[in-house]
Design a protein around this motif. Structure first.
Motif, PDB file in Angstrom:
ATOM      1  N   MET A 105       0.877  -1.179   0.000  1.00  0.00           N
ATOM      2  CA  MET A 105       0.000   0.000   0.000  1.00  0.00           C
ATOM      3  C   MET A 105       0.910   1.224   0.000  1.00  0.00           C
ATOM      4  O   MET A 105       1.120   1.872   1.033  1.00  0.00           O
ATOM      5  CB  MET A 105      -0.917  -0.038   1.216  1.00  0.00           C
ATOM      6  N   ASP A 106       1.468   1.526  -1.164  1.00  0.00           N
ATOM      7  CA  ASP A 106       2.554   2.498  -1.256  1.00  0.00           C
ATOM      8  C   ASP A 106       2.248   3.649  -2.208  1.00  0.00           C
ATOM      9  O   ASP A 106       3.144   4.194  -2.858  1.00  0.00           O
ATOM     10  CB  ASP A 106       3.843   1.802  -1.674  1.00  0.00           C
ATOM     11  N   ARG A 107       0.984   4.045  -2.265  1.00  0.00           N
ATOM     12  CA  ARG A 107       0.595   5.139  -3.149  1.00  0.00           C
ATOM     13  C   ARG A 107       0.597   6.473  -2.405  1.00  0.00           C
ATOM     14  O   ARG A 107       0.147   6.559  -1.263  1.00  0.00           O
ATOM     15  CB  ARG A 107      -0.787   4.901  -3.746  1.00  0.00           C
ATOM     16  N   ILE A 108       1.111   7.497  -3.061  1.00  0.00           N
ATOM     17  CA  ILE A 108       0.957   8.868  -2.578  1.00  0.00           C
ATOM     18  C   ILE A 108      -0.373   9.360  -3.125  1.00  0.00           C
ATOM     19  O   ILE A 108      -0.539   9.536  -4.331  1.00  0.00           O
ATOM     20  CB  ILE A 108       2.128   9.745  -3.040  1.00  0.00           C
ATOM     21  N   LEU A 109      -1.341   9.542  -2.253  1.00  0.00           N
ATOM     22  CA  LEU A 109      -2.712   9.782  -2.677  1.00  0.00           C
ATOM     23  C   LEU A 109      -2.975  11.241  -3.050  1.00  0.00           C
ATOM     24  O   LEU A 109      -3.794  11.516  -3.933  1.00  0.00           O
ATOM     25  CB  LEU A 109      -3.681   9.353  -1.560  1.00  0.00           C
ATOM     26  N   ARG A 110      -2.285  12.165  -2.391  1.00  0.00           N
ATOM     27  CA  ARG A 110      -2.632  13.570  -2.601  1.00  0.00           C
ATOM     28  C   ARG A 110      -1.493  14.454  -2.097  1.00  0.00           C
ATOM     29  O   ARG A 110      -1.006  14.273  -0.977  1.00  0.00           O
ATOM     30  CB  ARG A 110      -3.922  13.889  -1.842  1.00  0.00           C
ATOM     31  N   ILE A 111      -1.067  15.373  -2.931  1.00  0.00           N
ATOM     32  CA  ILE A 111      -0.094  16.388  -2.520  1.00  0.00           C
ATOM     33  C   ILE A 111      -0.775  17.747  -2.599  1.00  0.00           C
ATOM     34  O   ILE A 111      -1.197  18.173  -3.677  1.00  0.00           O
ATOM     35  CB  ILE A 111       1.159  16.373  -3.417  1.00  0.00           C
ATOM     36  N   ASP A 112      -0.929  18.384  -1.454  1.00  0.00           N
ATOM     37  CA  ASP A 112      -1.535  19.720  -1.393  1.00  0.00           C
ATOM     38  C   ASP A 112      -0.433  20.724  -1.076  1.00  0.00           C
ATOM     39  O   ASP A 112      -0.217  21.101   0.082  1.00  0.00           O
ATOM     40  CB  ASP A 112      -2.636  19.757  -0.320  1.00  0.00           C
ATOM     41  N   ALA A 113       0.267  21.138  -2.130  1.00  0.00           N
ATOM     42  CA  ALA A 113       1.436  21.985  -1.940  1.00  0.00           C
ATOM     43  C   ALA A 113       1.075  23.313  -1.280  1.00  0.00           C
ATOM     44  O   ALA A 113       1.832  23.821  -0.442  1.00  0.00           O
ATOM     45  CB  ALA A 113       2.120  22.229  -3.282  1.00  0.00           C
ATOM     46  N   GLU A 114      -0.087  23.871  -1.620  1.00  0.00           N
ATOM     47  CA  GLU A 114      -0.454  25.175  -1.058  1.00  0.00           C
ATOM     48  C   GLU A 114      -0.730  25.091   0.435  1.00  0.00           C
ATOM     49  O   GLU A 114      -0.511  26.051   1.168  1.00  0.00           O
ATOM     50  CB  GLU A 114      -1.680  25.727  -1.790  1.00  0.00           C
ATOM     51  N   VAL A 118       0.358  16.320   2.792  1.00  0.00           N
ATOM     52  CA  VAL A 118       0.396  15.188   1.876  1.00  0.00           C
ATOM     53  C   VAL A 118      -0.390  14.049   2.502  1.00  0.00           C
ATOM     54  O   VAL A 118      -0.317  13.831   3.719  1.00  0.00           O
ATOM     55  CB  VAL A 118       1.847  14.723   1.612  1.00  0.00           C
ATOM     56  N   THR A 119      -1.142  13.306   1.690  1.00  0.00           N
ATOM     57  CA  THR A 119      -1.864  12.134   2.159  1.00  0.00           C
ATOM     58  C   THR A 119      -1.294  10.907   1.460  1.00  0.00           C
ATOM     59  O   THR A 119      -1.163  10.885   0.228  1.00  0.00           O
ATOM     60  CB  THR A 119      -3.371  12.262   1.870  1.00  0.00           C
ATOM     61  N   VAL A 120      -0.940   9.903   2.256  1.00  0.00           N
ATOM     62  CA  VAL A 120      -0.251   8.732   1.718  1.00  0.00           C
ATOM     63  C   VAL A 120      -0.831   7.457   2.319  1.00  0.00           C
ATOM     64  O   VAL A 120      -1.459   7.472   3.379  1.00  0.00           O
ATOM     65  CB  VAL A 120       1.256   8.773   2.030  1.00  0.00           C
ATOM     66  N   GLN A 121      -0.588   6.341   1.622  1.00  0.00           N
ATOM     67  CA  GLN A 121      -0.860   5.037   2.205  1.00  0.00           C
ATOM     68  C   GLN A 121       0.294   4.652   3.136  1.00  0.00           C
ATOM     69  O   GLN A 121       1.387   5.215   3.058  1.00  0.00           O
ATOM     70  CB  GLN A 121      -1.029   4.004   1.095  1.00  0.00           C
ATOM     71  N   PRO A 122       0.084   3.685   4.031  1.00  0.00           N
ATOM     72  CA  PRO A 122       1.078   3.425   5.086  1.00  0.00           C
ATOM     73  C   PRO A 122       2.380   2.834   4.599  1.00  0.00           C
ATOM     74  O   PRO A 122       3.410   2.935   5.279  1.00  0.00           O
ATOM     75  CB  PRO A 122       0.347   2.441   6.005  1.00  0.00           C
ATOM     76  N   LEU A 129       8.662   9.277  -0.558  1.00  0.00           N
ATOM     77  CA  LEU A 129       7.890  10.512  -0.446  1.00  0.00           C
ATOM     78  C   LEU A 129       8.740  11.725  -0.804  1.00  0.00           C
ATOM     79  O   LEU A 129       8.297  12.608  -1.550  1.00  0.00           O
ATOM     80  CB  LEU A 129       7.329  10.638   0.975  1.00  0.00           C
ATOM     81  N   ASN A 130       9.956  11.777  -0.289  1.00  0.00           N
ATOM     82  CA  ASN A 130      10.791  12.947  -0.567  1.00  0.00           C
ATOM     83  C   ASN A 130      11.203  13.026  -2.031  1.00  0.00           C
ATOM     84  O   ASN A 130      11.382  14.128  -2.571  1.00  0.00           O
ATOM     85  CB  ASN A 130      12.012  12.950   0.354  1.00  0.00           C
ATOM     86  N   GLU A 131      11.332  11.894  -2.693  1.00  0.00           N
ATOM     87  CA  GLU A 131      11.626  11.916  -4.123  1.00  0.00           C
ATOM     88  C   GLU A 131      10.480  12.559  -4.892  1.00  0.00           C
ATOM     89  O   GLU A 131      10.697  13.340  -5.829  1.00  0.00           O
ATOM     90  CB  GLU A 131      11.882  10.494  -4.623  1.00  0.00           C
ATOM     91  N   ALA A 132       9.234  12.240  -4.478  1.00  0.00           N
ATOM     92  CA  ALA A 132       8.069  12.832  -5.142  1.00  0.00           C
ATOM     93  C   ALA A 132       7.904  14.306  -4.792  1.00  0.00           C
ATOM     94  O   ALA A 132       7.470  15.113  -5.626  1.00  0.00           O
ATOM     95  CB  ALA A 132       6.810  12.054  -4.757  1.00  0.00           C
TER      96      ALA A 132
END
Length: 469
Positions: A105-114, A118-122, A129-132
């Protein structure tokens, strides 16, 4: 001071009906083969416990809920598993059961830069995450060393090298979703920076070590990449001088981002492992974040303070490649240290005390281990009063394990007497259950047990951890 709790393995055979149900749900993602079970039944602790009886690889939140519900129906333990990098026996199957692996379960679900969230799977790891995030000009600061999963980092309330400036997982998790002991999905928190709505269930789950629920989603804070980053190393004549430098830097309010201590033994190990050629004496490895002018000012102040305590050979690493080389060596310190004594195992203890008592704690711990004659090395997040002592022992010599446990207990007892904690970031797991009682008292442990009983009445969620069943 009580002795560490040693696990007693109690595991009834898995019901055929449960295995059949899991087989229908997961197919080939259910494994009962010994190599897979062994992989999920061992961490860096000194405990030798039989592996879980089966491993399930979940890929969705719904599958986690189905697996937990099936295990609850048969009263079979469920042990959440992420990257397997814990140190205190958190993932060991002391009551048998199912290892529930969420690493897929390794998806980055949402990046809210403003909003800097960030919302991620566990199963997302900190490096992933930091690469993304770097493409957004952002980064996630919690860095425990290992490339741990965020679900596991939340479950153990991890921190690491950046905690002195950016805090721990406790401060950086805004909300999460988890599966409770009944197989129900629960949502806590929000993306808002603050809330006073009801009990803080987010903070209850952060640090619960998988004993209250299986985390399936996290919303965390992220931070802008600093305009300027500079790292520096400085060498000292004694551990005491290095620690007192770190103490003064914090006390005068320098907003240093990282302040790491390596003793001469640790330096010797990383030199051999990473071919660095560093001076083999106590060293502070520091990092400064901010504007160009701000970083220069911080560094100048720190260099002046270090000079007052005999610090010398102040060396800068301003390029990303040079900084990465230094911090990679720091993150390799544990594995490098193990190579100092081939075939050894390590009892690794961490404590955290108020910054004004740090030198006292470290100096006394060194005196005790040197008197005992056991090989050791020290690394520490000394900017926040936290350090790690690794005792290296021959697994064939029970007397060395006894010596290491005695030294560990003395170090913890002293930290608690100095108004600190038995663990700054490793967690309780199996190893520090007795110390938790010494630190918090029977009344607080009774409250924790009551919470556990209310949220997990059958006791199936990672049983035997935090406090004995």
């Amino acid at each position: 001071m009580n002795a560490p709790v040693m696990p007693e393995t109690l595991a009834a055979p898995l019901p055929d009906a449960l295995l059949d149900a899991l087989q229908r749900m997961f197919g080939t993602r259910l494994s009962t083969t010994l190599p897979v079970r062994q992989q999920h039944g061992r961490d860096e602790s000194v405990f030798d416990v039989p592996p879980p009886q089966a491993v399930v690889f979940a890929e969705t939140e719904a599958e986690v809920a189905q697996a937990v519900a099936a295990c609850a129906a048969h009263r079979v333990p469920v042990i959440p598993y992420g990257a397997g990098s814990s140190l205190e026996g958190h993932l060991l199957a002391v009551r048998g059961g199912i290892s529930l692996d969420v690493s897929r379960m390794d998806r980055i679900l949402r990046i809210d830069a403003e909003d800097l969230t960030v919302t991620v799977q566990p199963g997302v790891t900190r490096k992933q995450l930091n690469e993304a995030l770097k493409h957004e000009g952002l980064f996630f600061p919690i860095d425990p060393g290992a490339d741990a999963s965020l679900g596991g980092m939340a479950a153990t309330r991890a921190s690491g090298t950046n905690a002195v400036r950016y805090g721990t997982m406790r401060e950086n998790v805004l909300g999460l979703r988890f599966v409770n002991a009944n197989g129900e999905i629960v949502r806590t928190g929000s993306r808002a920076k603050k809330s006073s709505a009801g009990y803080d269930l987010t903070r209850l789950l952060v640090g619960s070590e998988g004993t209250l629920g299986v985390i399936t989603e996290l919303t965390v804070k992220v931070h802008p990449l600093p305009e300027a980053v500079s790292a520096a190393v400085c060498f000292f004549p004694t551990i005491d001088a290095a620690v007192r430098t770190a103490m003064q830097v914090i006390q005068i309010g320098v907003p240093i981002a990282r302040c790491e201590l390596l003793d001469a033994n640790a330096i010797r190990a990383v030199n051999a492992h990473d071919k660095l050629g560093l001076k083999e004496q106590p060293m502070l490895l520091m990092e400064f974040h901010g504007s160009e002018a701000g970083v220069a000012e911080q560094a100048a102040v720190v260099q002046e303070v270090a000079g007052e305590f005999g610090g010398e050979a102040f060396e800068w690493a301003t390029t990303p490649e040079a900084r990465t080389r230094l911090w990679t060596a720091r993150h390799h310190a544990y594995l490098s240290g193990l190579q100092m004594r081939p075939g050894c195992r390590a009892v690794t203890t961490d404590t955290c005390v108020p910054i004004s008592r740090l030198a006292e704690n470290i100096n006394a711990s060194i005196a005790e281990v040197e008197a005992a004659g056991l090989p050791y090395f020290i690394v520490g997040h000394v900017g926040d009063g936290n350090f790690h002592m690794a005792y290296l022992l021959d697994p064939a010599l029970p007397e060395e394990l006894a010596t290491a446990e005695r030294l560990s207990a003395q170090m913890v007892e002293r930290a608690i007497a100095l108004e600190g904690t038995c663990t700054g970031e490793h967690g309780i797991g199996l190893h520090k259950q007795a110390f938790l009682r010494d630190e918090t008292g029977d009344e607080a442990v009774a409250v924790m047990r009551a919470i556990k009983a209310a949220m997990d009445p059958l006791g199936i969620l990672n049983p035997g951890k935090v406090f004995a069943v």
